[in-house]
Structure formats: structure tokens, C-alpha cells
Design a protein around this motif. Structure first.
Motif, PDB file in Angstrom:
ATOM      1  N   ALA A 165      -2.483  -5.546  -3.431  1.00  0.00           N
ATOM      2  CA  ALA A 165      -1.609  -4.540  -2.842  1.00  0.00           C
ATOM      3  C   ALA A 165      -0.384  -5.137  -2.141  1.00  0.00           C
ATOM      4  O   ALA A 165       0.419  -4.402  -1.595  1.00  0.00           O
ATOM      5  N   GLU A 167      -7.746  -6.550  -4.064  1.00  0.00           N
ATOM      6  CA  GLU A 167      -6.963  -5.336  -3.796  1.00  0.00           C
ATOM      7  C   GLU A 167      -5.620  -5.339  -4.524  1.00  0.00           C
ATOM      8  O   GLU A 167      -5.161  -4.315  -5.003  1.00  0.00           O
ATOM      9  N   ARG A 202       0.831  -1.208   0.000  1.00  0.00           N
ATOM     10  CA  ARG A 202       0.000   0.000   0.000  1.00  0.00           C
ATOM     11  C   ARG A 202       0.865   1.257   0.000  1.00  0.00           C
ATOM     12  O   ARG A 202       0.541   2.243  -0.672  1.00  0.00           O
TER      13      ARG A 202
END
Length: 294
Positions: free
Chosen positions: A129, A127, A100
Motif C-alpha cells: 500500500a 499489503e 491507502r
């Protein structure tokens, strides 16, 4: 009106938020060729950087051990992008925290700082990430060590304010460190010197191999060395040796490589030769000298 009449009706499906289970990841860098280096940079290397190789992207981002004010990421005034390994907060998955921060820094502008990683947003299945999603998983890190944290600043730039204070404190805390191979670092900690070696093998197999060498009297690095124990860090085992602090780091390089050869042979021998009674006793002793770091 009776109690039954006062009860609220059942909540509709749209009122309920889906529960997201955040599971602790004990080996967050698994699957990355740079796993052992990432653990070393996270846990005990003081000042170092390494260029990251992003999957399918030519963007340039540098991984640093510690950033100003222990930030998660920042963009220098000259546009150089950095993410930090040693931060104050973490979630159940360090790889996701770093991923992130990496995604943030790619969109950030000069002078922007991410003080802490995003550890509160619930993860989703799509996601993408984690570092394993964003980096070329087959590339190892080319680590550069420093005697200070001057790399925080562009050339000919002077620190001021909080950055200057953070720089002063960080420089004062540095212990002399040299890299002796992948995941292996000599460090001078006050009056003692150590070799800390992050090993990639599964813990149980590595312990058996170490026990085999210990029982044979082959676990040391020669005169002036002593096996001190090990600690667990992010799913891998990190054996530690105490070393003669009067000897230069490079004087241990050959002994470390020779130990690596013996260790590889011991690991291979486990395929056909289980531990004998003496080796099992050695293993039990080694287990008693372990510390876990999360």
C-alpha cells in the motif's frame, strides 16, 4: 482450593494475536524520483496539483496539497479523483497513509470523501500500500501552482456549506508562491520572501558542501539574499534563504541555478578533499541553524 489450582491454564496459540511492529519511517518517499517535490507539497507549497502515474494502470488520480476540510481523498462530482498531501493525522509511515488513500479513491464513487487517512490498521508484509508499490517510481511530478483553491470544484460549479467555508479559509491562507526548479520554491511570507529548496543528497554530505561554500563566501544568492538556515523534513535537508521581498520571484531563478552549479561542484570535491578547519567551523555553525520537521 489453593492459588495454584485456581490459575487459568496457558493460552492457546489461537488465542494470541500476532504482534505487528509499526516502525517509524524517517524517509517515507525514498526511492521515488518525485521525492523532493512530494516533501515540498507536503510541507510548504500552499495550492498545487500534480497528476500521478500509477504503475501498470491507466487510472487518473491527481495529487493535491490541500483538499476540502483537509480530507485525505475525495472524488469530485465530475468523477475526478484526488488525494491530499497536507492532512491532520498521520501514522509512522506517510507513504503508506497516502498509498491507502490512493487505493481507496480508486474504488470510490462520485462525491465520496475520505476524511482522514487509515492510520490505525496494522500493516502487513503483503499489503503493498505504499506509494513505492503503487506509483511508477521513475516518474517525477509535473506540478501546477494556483493562486486559490478553485480546482476543488468542477468548472462552473459553486461551493456551498462546509466546502464553501473551507474554500474561503484556505484561499485566505495562501502565500504567493512560485516554483524555481525541482523541489525549489520562492514564497512571499508577509514582509519576508524566502527560497526553500528540498535537496536530494544525504544530509551529512549536503552539510559539508554547504559549509564549503559558506567558508568561501559563496553560499548566498547575490545582493539582497542571506542564508537563513535549514530544516529537516522526511529524511532530507531543506536549506532556506531570506530574499529581498521587493524583487520578483523570477529575478532569483538564475542566481538559484548558479548556486546549484556551485553546490554540485562542492559535493563532487568532497570525494577527494575533506573539509579543512575553517570549513568544519562553518559546518558546525550550519548545524546550529537547523530545525527538524516530522
Amino acid at each position: 482450593m489453593g492459588k495454584g489450582s485456581r490459575k487459568k491454564g496457558p493460552k492457546t496459540t489461537s488465542d494470541r494475536k500476532p504482534k505487528v511492529r509499526d516502525v517509524f519511517v524517517g524517509q517515507p518517499f525514498e526511492g521515488l524520483a518525485a521525492e523532493t517535490e512530494l516533501i515540498a507539497l507536503r510541507e510548504f507549497v500552499p495550492s498545487a496539483t500534480a497528476a500521478l502515474t500509477l504503475a501498470g494502470s491507466g487510472e487518473k488520480v491527481t495529487l493535491g496539497t490541500v483538499l476540502p476540510m483537509a480530507a485525505a481523498a475525495f472524488v469530485r462530482s465530475d468523477g475526478e479523483r484526488y488525494i491530499g498531501m497536507q492532512v491532520q493525522t498521520r501514522s509512522s509511515d506517510i507513504s503508506r497513509d497516502l498509498g491507502r488513500a490512493l487505493k481507496w479513491v480508486l474504488e470510490a464513487k462520485e462525491g465520496d470523501v475520505l476524511s482522514v487517512p487509515d492510520t490505525t490498521t496494522p500493516p502487513t508484509a503483503d499489503e503493498k500500500a505504499r506509494l513505492q508499490d503503487l506509483l511508477d517510481t521513475n516518474v517525477e511530478l509535473d506540478v501546477t501552482l494556483y493562486n486559490d483553491f478553485a480546482w476543488w470544484l468542477p468548472e462552473d460549479a459553486d461551493a456551498s456549506g462546509d466546502v464553501a467555508l473551507s474554500l474561503e479559509r484556505a484561499n485566505a491562507a495562501i502565500m504567493p508562491t512560485e516554483r524555481l526548479g525541482s523541489g525549489a520554491y520562492w514564497v512571499l511570507a508577509g514582509e519576508k520572501a524566502h527560497l526553500r529548496w528540498v535537496r536530494p543528497e544525504p544530509e551529512n554530505l549536503l552539510l559539508q558542501a554547504l559549509a564549503r561554500l559558506s567558508a568561501a563566501g559563496e553560499l548566498g544568492l547575490g545582493e539582497g539574499s542571506r542564508y537563513a538556515g535549514s530544516f529537516r523534513a522526511h529524511g532530507l535537508l531543506v536549506p532556506v534563504w531570506d530574499l529581498d521581498p521587493e524583487a520578483h520571484a523570477r529575478e532569483w531563478a538564475d542566481a538559484k541555478d548558479q548556486l546549484g552549479v556551485r553546490l554540485d561542484a562542492a559535493l563532487k570535491s568532497l570525494d577527494t578533499e575533506p573539509l579543512n578547519a575553517a570549513e568544519r567551523r562553518s559546518r558546525d555553525g550550519l548545524i546550529g541553524r537547523q530545525l527538524t520537521i516530522r
